[in-house]
Design a protein around this motif. Structure first.
Motif, mmCIF file in Angstrom:
data_model
loop_
_atom_site.group_PDB
_atom_site.id
_atom_site.type_symbol
_atom_site.label_atom_id
_atom_site.label_comp_id
_atom_site.label_asym_id
_atom_site.label_seq_id
_atom_site.Cartn_x
_atom_site.Cartn_y
_atom_site.Cartn_z
ATOM 1 N N ALA A 381 4.885 -9.104 20.209
ATOM 2 C CA ALA A 381 5.593 -7.949 19.644
ATOM 3 C C ALA A 381 6.299 -8.320 18.345
ATOM 4 C CB ALA A 381 6.596 -7.411 20.659
ATOM 5 N N LEU A 382 6.915 -9.498 18.309
ATOM 6 C CA LEU A 382 7.630 -9.933 17.105
ATOM 7 C C LEU A 382 6.669 -10.151 15.947
ATOM 8 C CD1 LEU A 382 10.313 -10.761 15.845
ATOM 9 C CD2 LEU A 382 9.936 -13.085 16.712
ATOM 10 N N LEU A 383 5.525 -10.774 16.223
ATOM 11 C CA LEU A 383 4.555 -11.025 15.161
ATOM 12 C C LEU A 383 3.945 -9.723 14.648
ATOM 13 C CD1 LEU A 383 2.766 -14.172 16.639
ATOM 14 C CD2 LEU A 383 4.237 -14.102 14.625
ATOM 15 N N GLY A 387 4.250 -8.116 10.829
ATOM 16 C CA GLY A 387 3.090 -7.767 10.015
ATOM 17 C C GLY A 387 2.996 -6.307 9.651
ATOM 18 N N ALA A 388 3.823 -5.449 10.283
ATOM 19 C CA ALA A 388 3.732 -4.000 10.060
ATOM 20 C C ALA A 388 3.905 -3.587 8.603
ATOM 21 C CB ALA A 388 4.752 -3.283 10.944
ATOM 22 N N PRO A 389 4.799 -4.209 7.802
ATOM 23 C CA PRO A 389 4.949 -3.780 6.402
ATOM 24 C C PRO A 389 3.660 -3.848 5.589
ATOM 25 C CG PRO A 389 6.807 -5.146 7.037
ATOM 26 C CD PRO A 389 5.814 -5.217 8.160
ATOM 27 N N PHE A 390 2.722 -4.700 5.987
ATOM 28 C CA PHE A 390 1.477 -4.810 5.226
ATOM 29 C C PHE A 390 0.640 -3.540 5.321
ATOM 30 C CE2 PHE A 390 -2.989 -6.369 4.755
ATOM 31 C CZ PHE A 390 -2.896 -6.742 3.428
ATOM 32 N N LEU A 391 0.922 -2.693 6.309
ATOM 33 C CA LEU A 391 0.159 -1.455 6.467
ATOM 34 C C LEU A 391 0.375 -0.506 5.285
ATOM 35 C CD1 LEU A 391 0.709 -0.799 10.291
ATOM 36 C CD2 LEU A 391 -1.303 -1.793 9.166
ATOM 37 N N HIS A 392 1.509 -0.621 4.582
ATOM 38 C CA HIS A 392 1.741 0.239 3.415
ATOM 39 C C HIS A 392 1.634 -0.541 2.101
ATOM 40 C CE1 HIS A 392 5.920 -1.347 3.872
ATOM 41 N NE2 HIS A 392 5.948 -1.212 2.559
ATOM 42 N N GLY A 555 -0.825 -11.974 10.006
ATOM 43 C CA GLY A 555 -0.223 -10.666 9.767
ATOM 44 C C GLY A 555 1.241 -10.780 9.397
ATOM 45 N N ALA A 556 1.960 -11.688 10.050
ATOM 46 C CA ALA A 556 3.370 -11.886 9.719
ATOM 47 C C ALA A 556 3.529 -12.367 8.283
ATOM 48 C CB ALA A 556 3.992 -12.888 10.693
ATOM 49 N N SER A 557 2.629 -13.230 7.845
ATOM 50 C CA SER A 557 2.692 -13.731 6.470
ATOM 51 C C SER A 557 2.454 -12.611 5.466
ATOM 52 C CB SER A 557 1.656 -14.841 6.287
ATOM 53 O OG SER A 557 1.559 -15.223 4.937
ATOM 54 N N LEU A 558 1.444 -11.766 5.725
ATOM 55 C CA LEU A 558 1.154 -10.662 4.816
ATOM 56 C C LEU A 558 2.265 -9.621 4.831
ATOM 57 C CD1 LEU A 558 -2.655 -10.225 5.550
ATOM 58 C CD2 LEU A 558 -1.612 -11.180 3.489
ATOM 59 N N GLY A 559 2.903 -9.434 5.983
ATOM 60 C CA GLY A 559 4.037 -8.520 6.040
ATOM 61 C C GLY A 559 5.196 -9.011 5.191
ATOM 62 N N ALA A 560 5.483 -10.313 5.274
ATOM 63 C CA ALA A 560 6.547 -10.881 4.442
ATOM 64 C C ALA A 560 6.195 -10.773 2.962
ATOM 65 C CB ALA A 560 6.780 -12.343 4.824
ATOM 66 N N LEU A 561 4.930 -10.979 2.634
ATOM 67 C CA LEU A 561 4.482 -10.857 1.245
ATOM 68 C C LEU A 561 4.740 -9.451 0.712
ATOM 69 C CD1 LEU A 561 2.829 -12.564 -0.899
ATOM 70 C CD2 LEU A 561 0.823 -11.339 -0.077
ATOM 71 N N THR A 562 4.480 -8.446 1.529
ATOM 72 C CA THR A 562 4.694 -7.051 1.118
ATOM 73 C C THR A 562 6.179 -6.758 0.931
ATOM 74 O OG1 THR A 562 2.714 -6.427 2.371
ATOM 75 C CG2 THR A 562 4.208 -4.656 1.709
ATOM 76 N N LEU A 563 6.997 -7.207 1.862
ATOM 77 C CA LEU A 563 8.433 -6.937 1.766
ATOM 78 C C LEU A 563 9.038 -7.564 0.512
ATOM 79 C CD1 LEU A 563 9.623 -7.444 5.471
ATOM 80 C CD2 LEU A 563 9.438 -5.291 4.211
ATOM 81 N N LEU A 663 2.131 -18.531 1.997
ATOM 82 C CA LEU A 663 1.662 -19.676 2.770
ATOM 83 C C LEU A 663 2.820 -20.422 3.428
ATOM 84 C CD1 LEU A 663 -1.174 -21.043 0.463
ATOM 85 C CD2 LEU A 663 -1.358 -19.599 2.482
ATOM 86 N N ALA A 664 3.969 -20.475 2.773
ATOM 87 C CA ALA A 664 5.138 -21.110 3.391
ATOM 88 C C ALA A 664 5.542 -20.357 4.655
ATOM 89 C CB ALA A 664 6.301 -21.158 2.398
ATOM 90 N N VAL A 665 5.563 -19.025 4.587
ATOM 91 C CA VAL A 665 5.894 -18.218 5.764
ATOM 92 C C VAL A 665 4.853 -18.410 6.860
ATOM 93 C CG1 VAL A 665 6.145 -15.858 6.631
ATOM 94 C CG2 VAL A 665 7.205 -16.509 4.462
ATOM 95 N N ALA A 666 3.574 -18.416 6.477
ATOM 96 C CA ALA A 666 2.501 -18.561 7.467
ATOM 97 C C ALA A 666 2.616 -19.875 8.219
ATOM 98 C CB ALA A 666 1.141 -18.461 6.774
ATOM 99 N N VAL A 667 2.862 -20.957 7.496
ATOM 100 C CA VAL A 667 2.959 -22.270 8.133
ATOM 101 C C VAL A 667 4.200 -22.348 9.019
ATOM 102 C CG1 VAL A 667 3.328 -24.718 7.684
ATOM 103 C CG2 VAL A 667 1.623 -23.460 6.374
ATOM 104 N N ALA A 668 5.330 -21.842 8.521
ATOM 105 C CA ALA A 668 6.559 -21.895 9.303
ATOM 106 C C ALA A 668 6.424 -21.109 10.606
ATOM 107 C CB ALA A 668 7.728 -21.357 8.474
ATOM 108 N N VAL A 669 5.872 -19.913 10.530
ATOM 109 C CA VAL A 669 5.693 -19.090 11.733
ATOM 110 C C VAL A 669 4.713 -19.753 12.691
ATOM 111 C CG1 VAL A 669 4.749 -16.903 12.566
ATOM 112 C CG2 VAL A 669 6.299 -16.918 10.617
ATOM 113 N N ASP A 670 3.635 -20.288 12.155
ATOM 114 C CA ASP A 670 2.605 -20.855 13.012
ATOM 115 C C ASP A 670 3.087 -22.110 13.736
ATOM 116 O OD1 ASP A 670 -0.482 -20.538 13.497
ATOM 117 O OD2 ASP A 670 -0.107 -22.677 13.251
ATOM 118 N N ALA A 671 3.830 -22.956 13.049
ATOM 119 C CA ALA A 671 4.250 -24.218 13.647
ATOM 120 C C ALA A 671 5.418 -24.054 14.615
ATOM 121 C CB ALA A 671 4.635 -25.208 12.546
#
Length: 749
Positions: A381-383, A387-392, A555-563, A663-671
């Motif tokens: 649910a958190l992830l 990622g939801a912001p990437f939808l817009h 998805g979380a990384s792309l959402g952060a990118l959009t925000l 990529l920094a967000v993606a790695v941090a979330v993934d690890a």
């Protein structure tokens, strides 16, 4: 002080990777010499790759690019150098005299095909006057065969106008923009390397507790970057390499090289802690951690290979450069690191005890297992929310906005857009194969009647058989209205051969390619990843779970990118101005890179769990031990990768900044969230079913599995004579007297 007992000889480890490690250890001087030559060649030759790069490579399959090529063929020019003369009334006599003297001299320079200012006859020069009357433009067209030196001469001549008659002059234009993009990209790349390498060295000193072990990954990374530059220079000789590709490939190579070398050095220390000698520890490291590195490199290369499906030259160049960088990073880890361990192995601090089976990570796994369902649902649910912001998200072609606001080229571009509307680039330009009369009739009958079109600014003959029509639209030049007008102009061409170009058309072309080729690229990456993980694990469940989890972290990384870059969160802190969207190809690159890096850590963890399972541990215990033994190194590797990406995100180029943050967000979330919580929770829910595969596939894996697994022989502990044992016991019970330190033969008196 006692001399440490030499490690006992250990049986030779079988397998190809162990053989490679053994060879590089024994011939370490030759291996080190080879990589030193690669580094020198990379610096001296590969460093010139920025000179041969192309700012904004075009695609032969995109209509917008084909239209631009038609115009270039009809009116062959290299580009334009434009100066804004500002701060004094345009008709000020002194300003007029200074500008006309300068333009007369520039017109006579070699490589110049034409000069325009605000003082010539006819209606054209009026468009070169600002709407407020306090600025004018000088536009210099450079011939198609003009050299860079000739362009620089014109730029310097225009810049020399600054201060003449009290006017301020800023020089830009498309040729200046291209040079500034190259220069800024090179500066950001160098800055990123200078920031990240010292920081990673400090972190690794803290991780390993010593400089010798910490320096090896940095040395390996530097050598890999040299090889990567050399490879990209080679590619630039046979294909157009977009300037934006270079820092992206560099940051990938730097991050992977550090990760792989870190994994190798950590396993070497672990084997030494078990009592292996230096040579034995190197070959055991190559057989185990080397296998993980090889699989990781394959998965990252597969993720990047999906970009070959697209026709965009930017994506194709990233794929070619990225795959070559991965190959070089893997080669350095499997050859250079064993050689360096041969030189520095005796100075690397050996752990006093193996990694304990109980600790923070194993306790975390047990806590997660008790609430596996709750943890899984909460993490998913958190992830998904992240990622939801990437939808817009909106895709844009940022143009000069990719440069910092201090850039002269960007300042000129923005001044033209806001103060010289008659010469500013139109949102949409239609290239018509026909004379001016034909183009005018098309503009009156077709273009002007479309909803959303606010007007036709100009019909300009480019050659005898080519004309352009500048189309203005309501609202955002790259917004929904502009994109709809592009589609309608392409649907109704008025019976003529036309090409719809411009910023909005470029975005439409890229989105069309993404929709048509994206599913094929995604399918290729998914199929390749599933196949590799199956060949590694022998399971069909583990690869599917890994794929789904990686998509969630992506998805979380792309959402952060959009925000951040579309909505403007933290823009002041990061030092940029939001453009209202994401650069068109950035989400695709983030997907490929982040997916590959997520699989990188998946392989790190699964390789250790698989190894423990094959040694007889049950699934639950194998997960506990696997996370406990690899959790610290995965976290350390992720921290180092985040430092690398964040260092590049501190640069001024918007595209590099977007890639670095994503990529920094993606790695941090993934690890953290994925590897430490979601993976253990999901594996606890599935239990032994994690390793399930149909019988035919199990037989296939037994025959063709790529695990390269070898049974490590037991390390024989040295036999200590009785007298030495007694002396050792005495030394442990009673501190040595200072005057006896270093004396004696090591035998009992």
């Amino acid at each position: 002080m006692r001399n440490p007992s030499p490690a006992a000889p250990t049986a030779v480890v079988g397998g190809r990777l162990a053989a490679i490690g053994r060879f590089c250890f024994r011939h370490r001087r030759w291996v080190l010499g080879f990589w030193a030559a690669v580094l020198v060649a990379g610096v001296l030759i590969g460093g010139r790759v920025f000179e041969g790069s192309v700012a904004g490579a075009s695609s032969a399959s995109a209509e917008a690019d084909r239209g631009s090529a038609v115009v270039a063929a009809a009116d062959p020019v290299k580009g334009t150098v434009t100066a804004v003369v500002d701060g004094k009334p345009v008709d000020d006599p002194a300003v007029r005299a200074a500008v006309q003297r300068a333009t007369a001299g520039i017109a006579a320079l070699p490589g110049v095909s034409g000069v325009q200012d605000a003082y010539g006859p006819g209606p054209g020069p009026a468009a070169l006057r600002a709407t407020d009357g306090t600025a004018s433009l000088v536009a210099v067209r450079m011939a198609a065969d003009a050299s860079s030196a000739q362009t620089d001469t014109v730029t310097h001549r225009l810049a020399a106008l600054d201060g003449a008659a009290g006017a301020h002059v800023t020089v830009g234009g498309d040729l200046v923009l291209q040079q500034e993009v190259k220069k800024q990209t090179e500066q950001d790349t160098r800055f990123g390397e200078m920031v990240t390498l010292p920081l990673t060295l400090v972190v690794m000193v803290l991780v390993f507790g010593g400089l010798a072990a910490a320096s090896l990954p940095v040395i390996g990374a530097v050598a890999s970057v040299g090889g990567a530059l050399l490879a990209m220079f080679g590619f630039s000789r046979i294909m157009d390499i977009d300037t934006s590709v270079l820092p992206i490939a560099t940051v990938l190579g730097l991050g992977l090289s550090i990760d792989y070398a870190l994994l190798m050095v950590n396993r070497f220390r672990e084997e030494r802690g078990h009592g292996a000698g230096i040579a034995a520890a190197v070959e055991r490291t190559a057989a185990t951690a080397g296998r993980t590195v090889a699989f990781s490199g394959l998965t990252v290369a597969v993720a990047l290979s999906g970009l070959f499906v697209f026709t965009s030259p930017v994506l194709g160049a990233v794929a070619a450069a990225g795959v070559s960088v991965v190959v070089i990073a893997v080669a350095a880890a499997l050859t250079l690191v064993p050689a360096l361990l041969g030189f520095a192995g005796s100075r690397i601090r050996t752990p006093s005890a193996p990694v304990p089976d109980e600790g923070f990570f194993s306790r975390t796994v047990r806590r997660v297992r008790k609430r596996a369902v709750l943890v899984t649902l909460a993490a998913v649910a958190l992830l998904m929310a992240a990622g939801a912001p990437f939808l817009h998200a909106e895709m844009r072609s940022s143009g000069a906005a990719v440069l910092p606001t201090s850039s002269a080229g960007r300042q000129v571009a923005e001044a033209v857009d806001h103060r010289f509307p008659q010469v500013a680039a139109a949102p949409i330009t239609v290239v018509v194969e026909g004379g001016a009369k034909v183009a005018q009739a098309y503009a009156d009958d077709v273009v002007a009647e479309l909803p959303g079109v606010s007007g036709v600014r100009a019909v300009t003959p480019v050659g005898d058989k080519v004309s352009t029509v500048d189309v203005l639209v309501h609202g955002d030049p790259q917004g929904d209205t502009a994109k709809r007008v592009v589609d309608e102009l392409r649907a109704d061409r008025g019976g003529l051969r036309t090409y719809v170009t411009g910023g909005a058309a470029s975005v439409v072309d890229f989105k069309d390619e993404l929709m048509s080729r994206g599913p094929w690229a995604l399918g290729l990456v998914a199929a390749g990843t599933l196949l590799l993980l199956f060949l590694m694990t022998g399971s069909v469940v583990m690869p599917v779970k890994a794929l789904l989890m990686n998509l969630l972290s992506l998805g979380a990384s792309l959402g952060a990118l959009t925000l951040v870059f579309q909505d403007g969160w933290l823009s002041g802190l990061l030092g940029f101005s939001p453009t209202g969207g994401l650069e068109t190809f950035i989400p695709v690159l983030v997907f490929a890179f982040a997916f590959g890096l997520s699989m990188d850590y998946e392989v790190f963890l699964l390789a250790r769990i698989k190894e423990l399972t094959e040694r007889g541990h049950g699934c639950v215990r194998a997960v506990e031990l696997g996370v406990q033994r690899s959790g610290r190194i995965i976290t350390s590797a992720a921290l180092l990768m985040v430092i690398v990406f964040a260092g590049f995100a501190l640069g001024d180029m918007l595209m590099v900044k977007q890639m670095g943050i994503a990529l920094a967000v993606a790695v941090a979330v993934d690890a953290t969230l994925v590897r430490c919580l979601l993976v253990p929770a999901a594996m606890s829910l599935f239990g032994e079913f994690n390793w399930w595969a149909p019988a035919p596939l199990r037989r296939l894996h037994r025959r063709f599995g790529l695990s390269e697994h070898v049974d490590l022989p037991e390390i024989e502990q040295p036999v200590i004579p009785a007298q030495a044992q007694a002396q050792a016991q005495t030394q442990r019970e009673r501190p040595e007297r200072p005057e006896l330190v270093g004396s004696g033969s090591g035998q009992a008196p």
